[in-house]
Design an enzyme around this catalytic site. Structure first.
Site, PDB file in Angstrom:
ATOM      1  N   TYR A 123      -2.360  -0.215  10.014  1.00  0.00           N
ATOM      2  CA  TYR A 123      -2.565  -0.776   8.677  1.00  0.00           C
ATOM      3  C   TYR A 123      -1.275  -0.671   7.864  1.00  0.00           C
ATOM      4  O   TYR A 123      -0.804  -1.642   7.265  1.00  0.00           O
ATOM      5  CB  TYR A 123      -3.705  -0.038   7.965  1.00  0.00           C
ATOM      6  CG  TYR A 123      -3.814  -0.367   6.496  1.00  0.00           C
ATOM      7  CD1 TYR A 123      -4.203  -1.638   6.077  1.00  0.00           C
ATOM      8  CD2 TYR A 123      -3.517   0.584   5.521  1.00  0.00           C
ATOM      9  CE1 TYR A 123      -4.301  -1.950   4.726  1.00  0.00           C
ATOM     10  CE2 TYR A 123      -3.605   0.281   4.175  1.00  0.00           C
ATOM     11  CZ  TYR A 123      -3.996  -0.986   3.777  1.00  0.00           C
ATOM     12  OH  TYR A 123      -4.072  -1.295   2.445  1.00  0.00           O
ATOM     13  N   SER A 168       0.827  -1.205   0.000  1.00  0.00           N
ATOM     14  CA  SER A 168       0.000   0.000   0.000  1.00  0.00           C
ATOM     15  C   SER A 168       0.858   1.250   0.000  1.00  0.00           C
ATOM     16  O   SER A 168       1.970   1.254   0.545  1.00  0.00           O
ATOM     17  CB  SER A 168      -0.895   0.007   1.253  1.00  0.00           C
ATOM     18  OG  SER A 168      -1.521   1.261   1.427  1.00  0.00           O
TER      19      SER A 168
END
Length: 335
Positions: free
Chosen positions: A152, A127
């Site tokens: 995350y 990501s």
């Protein structure tokens, strides 16, 4: 080829599976169909995939080691594309343990299964969030990314480290893909485009963080899929020029690679909202708010490596992509 796509009922996994099926690959889709967002959206995607005779679905959780091992033993995958994960920056602050279960324990099970079943190539979703506190733009895979600002992001950085370890120890070819703000038809309801479109159509206020001064590298789903497929088809190899005295994070002496997949044209949030307003035909009611914990003010992808190695770089304009999403949204929800 026989390809495992984890997270196949998810936004990216669905579109990727369609692409692979249409070109003639056998696709096994694995998904736990969790309720992080509307499960009907996932099952409707799955219904479309099931119309293809070369698609097989397995309902399982990546953290279920026995289920993952069974899937690999039964299907003997040539390649694996791991997209399953607990997504969402803000949700990782509310429910951190979900990210350890899915993104760390689940990814470990994938790595072990790939190792023991001699998978030709593991491609996995990282990501843009891994860039964290970095401010040097555009974000490059050659930059250090040791300062994540959400759990995350930390789990995605951990995935990259775990993948390198398995590549080094067992010669497993692995490629990590850092996605930048993916959007398009069948998109996730927790993403800005979906939430803004829904609220504007319904005449509800939208929450605009950092007073609209955020910048995002919005990347259309078809460009993401094209990038994933091209990378998957190009099996990672060792970098003969890698030097441990000046270690390049993007490659290794092992068969390990990292790429950004982004539109490399960041857009300010207020401009993004303006494009949605124009397509919907209504003005947004905006609630201006400060920056949220875990967010970063701007993202922008350096895609030079992706272009060099695959001959491809995302190029769908935001106007075209947003228009396609809103057309899908109106059709799907009949509004």
């Amino acid at each position: 080829m026989k390809i495992l796509v984890t997270g196949a009922a998810g936004f990216i996994g669905f579109h990727l599976s369609i692409y692979l099926l249409k070109r003639g690959d056998d696709v096994v889709g694995l998904d736990n169909l969790n309720d992080y967002y509307d499960v009907k959206l996932k099952t409707d995607r799955l219904d479309i995939l099931r119309n293809h005779q070369n698609f097989v679905f397995i309902k399982a959780d990546l953290s279920d080691r026995a289920a993952v091992e069974k899937a690999f033993a039964e299907h003997r995958f040539d390649r694996v594309i791991n997209l399953a994960a607990q997504a969402g920056v803000r949700y990782s602050i509310e429910n951190p343990r979900a990210y350890i279960d899915a993104n760390i324990a689940g990814f470990m099970n994938i790595l072990e299964a790939c190792r023991h079943n001699r998978v030709e190539h593991l491609v996995y979703a990282s990501s843009s969030s891994v860039y964290g506190s970095n401010t040097r733009m555009p974000f490059s895979v050659h930059h250090n990314v040791d300062h994540p600002v959400s759990l995350y992001a930390a789990t995605k950085k951990a995935n990259e480290l775990m993948a390198h370890t398995y590549s080094h120890l067992y010669g497993l070819p692995v490629t990590g893909l850092r996605f930048f703000t993916v959007y398009g038809p069948w998109g996730r309801p927790d993403m800005a485009l979906f939430m803004f479109t829904k609220a504007i159509i319904e005449g509800q206020p939208i929450k605009v963080f950092n007073n609209g001064k955020m910048q995002r590298d919005f990347t259309y789903i078809d460009d993401i899929v094209e990038g994933v497929v091209r990378v998957c088809d190009r099996v990672a190899t060792p970098d003969e020029n890698w030097n441990g005295d000046v270690p390049d994070p993007a490659s290794s002496r092992s068969p390990y690679r990292l790429y950004n997949i982004g539109n490399h044209k960041p857009v300010e949030l207020l401009k993004f909202i303006e494009i949605i307003e124009k397509k919907v035909g209504k003005k947004a009611v905006m609630e201006m708010l400060p920056m949220q914990p875990g967010d970063v003010p701007a993202t922008c992808a350096d895609v030079e490596d992706l272009m060099r190695d695959t001959g491809f770089a995302p190029n769908t304009s935001l106007e075209i992509g947003v228009s396609r999403f809103i057309d899908w949204y109106r059709g799907y929800y009949k509004v």
